[in-house]
Design a protein around this motif. Sequence first.
Motif, PDB file in Angstrom:
ATOM      1  N   LEU A   5      -2.733   0.217  -4.910  1.00  0.00           N
ATOM      2  CA  LEU A   5      -3.297   0.157  -3.562  1.00  0.00           C
ATOM      3  C   LEU A   5      -2.786   1.347  -2.752  1.00  0.00           C
ATOM      4  CD1 LEU A   5      -2.754  -3.649  -2.867  1.00  0.00           C
ATOM      5  CD2 LEU A   5      -4.836  -2.525  -3.693  1.00  0.00           C
ATOM      6  N   LEU A  65      -8.032  -7.670   0.849  1.00  0.00           N
ATOM      7  CA  LEU A  65      -7.403  -6.364   1.042  1.00  0.00           C
ATOM      8  C   LEU A  65      -6.269  -6.127   0.055  1.00  0.00           C
ATOM      9  CD1 LEU A  65      -7.189  -5.991   4.936  1.00  0.00           C
ATOM     10  CD2 LEU A  65      -8.602  -4.638   3.367  1.00  0.00           C
ATOM     11  N   SER A 107     -15.540  -1.490   1.403  1.00  0.00           N
ATOM     12  CA  SER A 107     -15.712  -1.910   2.795  1.00  0.00           C
ATOM     13  C   SER A 107     -16.143  -3.366   2.795  1.00  0.00           C
ATOM     14  CB  SER A 107     -16.768  -1.054   3.490  1.00  0.00           C
ATOM     15  OG  SER A 107     -16.380   0.298   3.531  1.00  0.00           O
ATOM     16  N   TYR A 166      -8.061   2.255  -3.281  1.00  0.00           N
ATOM     17  CA  TYR A 166      -7.057   2.135  -4.340  1.00  0.00           C
ATOM     18  C   TYR A 166      -7.482   2.989  -5.515  1.00  0.00           C
ATOM     19  CZ  TYR A 166     -10.214  -1.271  -6.576  1.00  0.00           C
ATOM     20  OH  TYR A 166     -11.288  -1.898  -7.157  1.00  0.00           O
ATOM     21  N   THR A 179     -13.143   2.989  -2.997  1.00  0.00           N
ATOM     22  CA  THR A 179     -13.088   2.610  -1.590  1.00  0.00           C
ATOM     23  C   THR A 179     -14.057   1.467  -1.371  1.00  0.00           C
ATOM     24  OG1 THR A 179     -12.474   4.830  -0.860  1.00  0.00           O
ATOM     25  CG2 THR A 179     -13.448   3.373   0.791  1.00  0.00           C
ATOM     26  N   TRP A 218      -4.349   2.609   0.758  1.00  0.00           N
ATOM     27  CA  TRP A 218      -4.330   2.369   2.210  1.00  0.00           C
ATOM     28  C   TRP A 218      -5.446   1.415   2.599  1.00  0.00           C
ATOM     29  CZ3 TRP A 218      -5.147   7.543   0.460  1.00  0.00           C
ATOM     30  CH2 TRP A 218      -6.498   7.932   0.418  1.00  0.00           C
ATOM     31  N   PHE A 219      -5.363   0.941   3.853  1.00  0.00           N
ATOM     32  CA  PHE A 219      -6.393   0.067   4.407  1.00  0.00           C
ATOM     33  C   PHE A 219      -6.476   0.311   5.903  1.00  0.00           C
ATOM     34  CE2 PHE A 219      -2.540  -2.242   5.239  1.00  0.00           C
ATOM     35  CZ  PHE A 219      -2.780  -2.921   6.427  1.00  0.00           C
ATOM     36  N   PHE A 239       0.855  -1.189   0.000  1.00  0.00           N
ATOM     37  CA  PHE A 239       0.000   0.000   0.000  1.00  0.00           C
ATOM     38  C   PHE A 239       0.891   1.239   0.000  1.00  0.00           C
ATOM     39  CE2 PHE A 239      -2.488  -3.458   1.509  1.00  0.00           C
ATOM     40  CZ  PHE A 239      -3.774  -3.223   1.063  1.00  0.00           C
ATOM     41  N   GLN A 286     -11.583  -1.891   5.441  1.00  0.00           N
ATOM     42  CA  GLN A 286     -11.742  -0.941   4.344  1.00  0.00           C
ATOM     43  C   GLN A 286     -10.408  -0.721   3.648  1.00  0.00           C
ATOM     44  OE1 GLN A 286     -12.706   3.551   4.683  1.00  0.00           O
ATOM     45  NE2 GLN A 286     -14.665   2.485   4.893  1.00  0.00           N
ATOM     46  N   ARG A 287     -10.489  -0.543   2.348  1.00  0.00           N
ATOM     47  CA  ARG A 287      -9.290  -0.202   1.595  1.00  0.00           C
ATOM     48  C   ARG A 287      -9.668   0.796   0.502  1.00  0.00           C
ATOM     49  NH1 ARG A 287      -7.491  -4.584  -2.971  1.00  0.00           N
ATOM     50  NH2 ARG A 287      -9.415  -4.526  -4.201  1.00  0.00           N
ATOM     51  N   GLN A 317      -0.163   4.265   2.879  1.00  0.00           N
ATOM     52  CA  GLN A 317      -0.731   3.859   4.169  1.00  0.00           C
ATOM     53  C   GLN A 317      -0.649   4.986   5.196  1.00  0.00           C
ATOM     54  OE1 GLN A 317      -2.528   1.330   4.663  1.00  0.00           O
ATOM     55  NE2 GLN A 317      -2.674   1.136   6.870  1.00  0.00           N
ATOM     56  N   ARG A 364      -3.705   7.453   5.161  1.00  0.00           N
ATOM     57  CA  ARG A 364      -5.078   6.947   5.300  1.00  0.00           C
ATOM     58  C   ARG A 364      -5.913   7.914   6.138  1.00  0.00           C
ATOM     59  NH1 ARG A 364      -4.131   1.998   9.604  1.00  0.00           N
ATOM     60  NH2 ARG A 364      -3.776   3.358  11.386  1.00  0.00           N
TER      61      ARG A 364
END
Length: 198
Positions: free
Chosen positions: A156, A52, A196, A181, A194, A158-159, A26, A178-179, A29, A32
Amino acid sequence: MRDATGVALGARPPGDDVETLFTRHFVAQASRPVGLLDVPVGGLHPGHRCLLATDGMVSTTLEAYHLEPIAAQPVSQGDARLDATDAHWLAVPSAATAFRRRVALRGAVSDTLYVVAESLLVPSRLPAGFGDAIDRFPSGLGAALLASGIESRRELLWFGAGTVPDWYPVAAGRHALQRTYRVVHGGEPVALITESFL
């Protein structure tokens, strides 16, 4: 032989290095949203880790795992003015307009809710008629991108641990992974997504 982080290929790193191994995929990150909490990835079910980190189509991954077709049920779609953060990640001027699509991914047989997703698209960077393609493919945006034949890659960002957003009231507030990209085509971001995962 070792990978880019110095970990021997095929070896599982000890302790906190598991977090580093996963998080390196990611690229943002540290950026986020404040509301997303840390996730102890070593304690996640392998299926959740795969969801993810996949840079392929989520619907395909869900179908393989749950052995049922996945359908994207539109919740809403239309033009939306971007906030400064979304505009930044889409590399467009602040307060620009994007096409926003919100969907729920459900099992076509079980009707189980697996994912809610919001996509922000920059139509001027997509092929003419792409909006019609989205409506033709019940498994979602990824299938429409594949069918359109445009070369793209996923980046990608963040998550974290969060909740289902308020725009999906059926499950709003439920805990979710949640992520976020973005999809890049021709060197430019064309979508910010996004997801979920319940």
